[in-house]
Design a protein around this motif. Structure first.
Motif, PDB file in Angstrom:
ATOM      1  N   UNK A  65      -0.302  -2.316   2.087  1.00  8.67           N
ATOM      2  CA  UNK A  65       0.256  -3.632   2.100  1.00  8.67           C
ATOM      3  C   UNK A  65       0.088  -4.410   3.383  1.00  8.67           C
ATOM      4  N   UNK A  66      -0.510  -5.698   2.442  1.00  5.96           N
ATOM      5  CA  UNK A  66       0.903  -6.149   1.868  1.00  5.96           C
ATOM      6  C   UNK A  66      -0.143  -6.262   0.702  1.00  5.96           C
ATOM      7  N   UNK A  67      -1.502  -6.535   0.159  1.00  4.78           N
ATOM      8  CA  UNK A  67      -1.790  -6.310  -0.954  1.00  4.78           C
ATOM      9  C   UNK A  67      -2.258  -4.653  -1.967  1.00  4.78           C
ATOM     10  N   UNK A  68      -0.390  -4.138  -1.497  1.00  2.00           N
ATOM     11  CA  UNK A  68      -0.592  -3.334  -1.996  1.00  2.00           C
ATOM     12  C   UNK A  68      -0.840  -2.835  -3.203  1.00  2.00           C
ATOM     13  N   UNK A  69      -0.113  -4.151  -4.434  1.00  3.55           N
ATOM     14  CA  UNK A  69      -0.537  -3.313  -5.061  1.00  3.55           C
ATOM     15  C   UNK A  69      -1.977  -4.166  -6.168  1.00  3.55           C
ATOM     16  N   UNK A  70      -2.811  -5.007  -5.517  1.00  2.00           N
ATOM     17  CA  UNK A  70      -4.166  -5.781  -6.130  1.00  2.00           C
ATOM     18  C   UNK A  70      -4.821  -3.595  -5.860  1.00  2.00           C
ATOM     19  N   UNK A  71      -4.483  -3.003  -4.492  1.00  2.00           N
ATOM     20  CA  UNK A  71      -5.507  -1.713  -4.143  1.00  2.00           C
ATOM     21  C   UNK A  71      -4.502  -0.839  -4.927  1.00  2.00           C
ATOM     22  N   UNK A  72      -3.519  -0.767  -5.597  1.00  2.00           N
ATOM     23  CA  UNK A  72      -2.877   0.330  -6.400  1.00  2.00           C
ATOM     24  C   UNK A  72      -3.389   0.196  -7.826  1.00  2.00           C
ATOM     25  N   UNK A  73      -3.470  -0.981  -7.836  1.00  2.00           N
ATOM     26  CA  UNK A  73      -4.441  -1.929  -9.335  1.00  2.00           C
ATOM     27  C   UNK A  73      -5.763  -1.055  -9.500  1.00  2.00           C
ATOM     28  N   UNK A  74      -6.211  -1.274  -8.555  1.00  2.00           N
ATOM     29  CA  UNK A  74      -7.853  -0.921  -8.789  1.00  2.00           C
ATOM     30  C   UNK A  74      -8.218   0.522  -9.110  1.00  2.00           C
TER      31      UNK A  74
END
Lengths: 94, 481
Positions: B153-162
């Motif tokens: 995190x904190x950009x965990x959603x962006x990393x996981x989406x990719x």
């Protein structure tokens, strides 16, 4: 500089935060974090200038020209309470 | 191969020459999202209708032979602390749960001009405060490589989406490692640009002297493409830098012959996981084999970086977050007078980590403590920056681990904030010094991705991308879940 319940309540007042269950946890957590942070004391920073910002920017000026901004209605659409185009808040003075 | 697996540079080329319909690509990614979201929870909100409408527009313009933008038709995910006009920007907080952005962030204007397809908004730690995406009002995101682990995190959603194939490109923001550490944990590429390279206008402020928006992608070339699109001086952000934007992809094939790479010894000391160290050193050996010169350097104030960061960032945050008062926008809790309304709104609207940081920042800025904490930290910040200046006299860039460990388990560090803070040990200095940094995959440990961090001179993202491109090409370190 151990943080006490009184300190936590004072800081919560300054920050406009009503704390409930977390108050006790915050006392011990803030103390632990501040203990860790205190290691900076061992560094001699005499004569070292502070860096609040990394870029060599001084005042950034632009021409004072009128430009359109976001329409008022669009901004007011996010207001929790509104009255005749004004933000509505609870009583602030007696 | 499915369309959602392909790279942005390949997809956009095929869309622009009419070989591939943007709409088919969007359908492929949306289908993938439907399959993966119940497991991963990378997104807070999706704009399927808007995405399809934009794809149809791109297809129609291509069919008519009109010119389209550099990333035409490429589906992009945006961290939910970046404003897209007309859509919700929640910052993963109850206090902004229903906030609708009245304008586009500058990076969004640029993405729209490049004709990307905006898919939706990704999950984050509330107000970008955290290293695991567990501090979200909307629940945690899971790591696609192991769903019992955090995506970072904190950009965990962006990393996981990719990593899960739920987006082709993504935007993140990085205040103390929030792009690089989740990129490392999810096996993708993430770049934190030099402070001032990318406009912060429309990024919800956390710590204004540290925040930067940056590109995330599944490969280095895509990262360079996205960086080029979002970079540039912006009169709306007085801290954006009036410097030229190079063609970041142009240098990728130049190789690294003669480049000097510094290894800061403090980044390979106690606390670094053995396997992470091995993977990073293997990547360094490989770079040496490709013609780079490896030198040992020292950043002697590294041990003070976390303490400095956790004074400066919460101090700036406590000031920035004063705007959430229940008056102008966002959540309001009632109170019998104005003061009670403020306290109730903020007490109920913010999650625990945000409150902890507001408390910490308010404390260190308050009368009697300002000099001992905040001013002291600003002075140490100077020393940390000088360490880098000194190191860059003997090398062109630095190579380090991105994180001391691979992705940790959900819940593992929630109970102890300080332990969570310490996981940022290799990333925060880069923000304090305003430097560019990239995390690129360099293999795995027990099936979990390891990231190599490269740190460069101010405004020298090109060298970072060049070196990262060699790592990627030699290791094929990219692992798909």
């Amino acid at each position: 500089m151990a943080v006490t319940l009184e300190d936590v309540e004072k800081v919560a007042y300054l920050a406009r935060l009503k704390l409930s269950g977390e108050k006790g946890r915050f006392i011990s957590q803030l103390n632990r974090i501040l203990d860790y942070i205190a290691q900076l004391e061992e560094l001699d920073t005499g004569g070292v200038p502070p860096t609040s910002h990394v870029l060599p920017l001084k005042n950034v000026f632009r021409e004072d020209e009128a430009r359109p901004s976001v329409p008022r209605e669009e901004l007011m659409a996010n207001a929790p309470a509104e009255h005749m185009g004004y933000f509505k808040v609870p009583r602030a003075i007696e | 191969m499915e369309l959602w697996e392909l790279s942005a540079y390949e997809l956009s080329a095929r869309i622009r020459n009419g070989e591939l319909r943007a709409k088919d690509l969007v359908f492929s990614v949306l289908q993938r999202i439907r399959e993966m979201e119940p497991l991963i929870h990378a997104y807070i909100s999706l704009d399927e209708e808007g995405a399809l409408r934009k794809a149809e527009e791109v297809d129609a313009r291509v069919a008519r032979g009109e010119k389209v933008g550099a990333l035409a038709g490429v589906p992009v995910a945006v961290k939910d602390n970046i404003c897209i006009k007309g859509g919700r920007t929640t910052c993963a907080s109850k206090i902004l749960e229903n906030f609708v952005s009245p304008y586009d962030a500058t990076v969004i204007e640029k993405l729209k001009a490049a004709d990307v397809v905006l898919l939706g908004k990704t999950n984050l730690d509330e107000f970008a405060m955290g290293s695991s995406t567990e501090n979200s009002y909307f629940g945690p995101t899971r790591n696609p490589h192991d769903q019992e682990r955090v995506p970072g995190g904190s950009s965990g959603g962006s990393a996981a989406a990719l990593a899960a194939g739920e987006a082709v490109l993504a935007l993140g923001s990085d205040t103390g490692g929030s792009i690089r550490q989740p990129a490392s944990f999810c096996g993708v590429v993430g770049l934190k640009p030099t402070y001032g390279r990318v406009s912060r206008y429309g990024l919800v402020a956390f710590a204004s002297s540290l925040d930067q928006i940056g590109p995330m992608a599944r490969n280095v070339r895509d990262t360079a493409l996205l960086l080029k699109v979002i970079s540039g001086y912006d009169p709306k952000d007085s801290t954006s830098a009036p410097v030229d934007v190079p063609d970041f992809t142009g240098v990728l094939d130049e190789g690294i012959e003669g480049i000097r790479i510094g290894l800061p010894r403090e980044y390979f000391a106690e606390g670094l996981d053995d396997e992470v160290r091995e993977r990073v050193m293997e990547a360094v050996d490989l770079l040496e084999g490709e013609g780079a010169e490896i030198v040992e350097v020292s950043l002697p104030h590294t041990k003070y970086a976390i303490a400095t960061y956790y004074i400066i960032a919460p101090a700036e945050a406590s000031s920035n977050l004063a705007r959430y008062d229940g008056v102008k926008y966002g959540f309001r809790a009632e109170g019998e007078d104005l003061y009670q309304m403020y306290c109730n709104t903020r007490g109920q609207g913010f999650g625990e980590e945000v409150k902890r940081r507001i408390m910490l920042g308010t404390y260190t800025l308050s009368a009697g403590y300002y000099e001992a904490y905040y001013l002291k930290a600003l002075k140490v910040r100077t020393l940390i920056k000088q360490d880098f200046d000194e190191a860059f006299k003997t090398c062109d860039l630095l190579a380090t681990p991105t994180s001391p460990t691979v992705a940790f388990r959900l819940g593992e560090k929630v109970a102890d904030p300080l332990t969570m803070y310490l996981s940022d040990v290799y990333t925060v200095s880069v923000n304090l010094a305003g430097l560019p940094g990239i995390s690129v995959p360099c293999g795995s440990s027990d099936g979990l991705p390891v990231g190599l961090q490269l740190i460069g001179r101010p405004f020298d993202e090109e060298t970072l991308l060049r070196v990262a491109y060699v790592v990627e090409g030699s290791l094929k370190g990219r692992s798909e879940p």
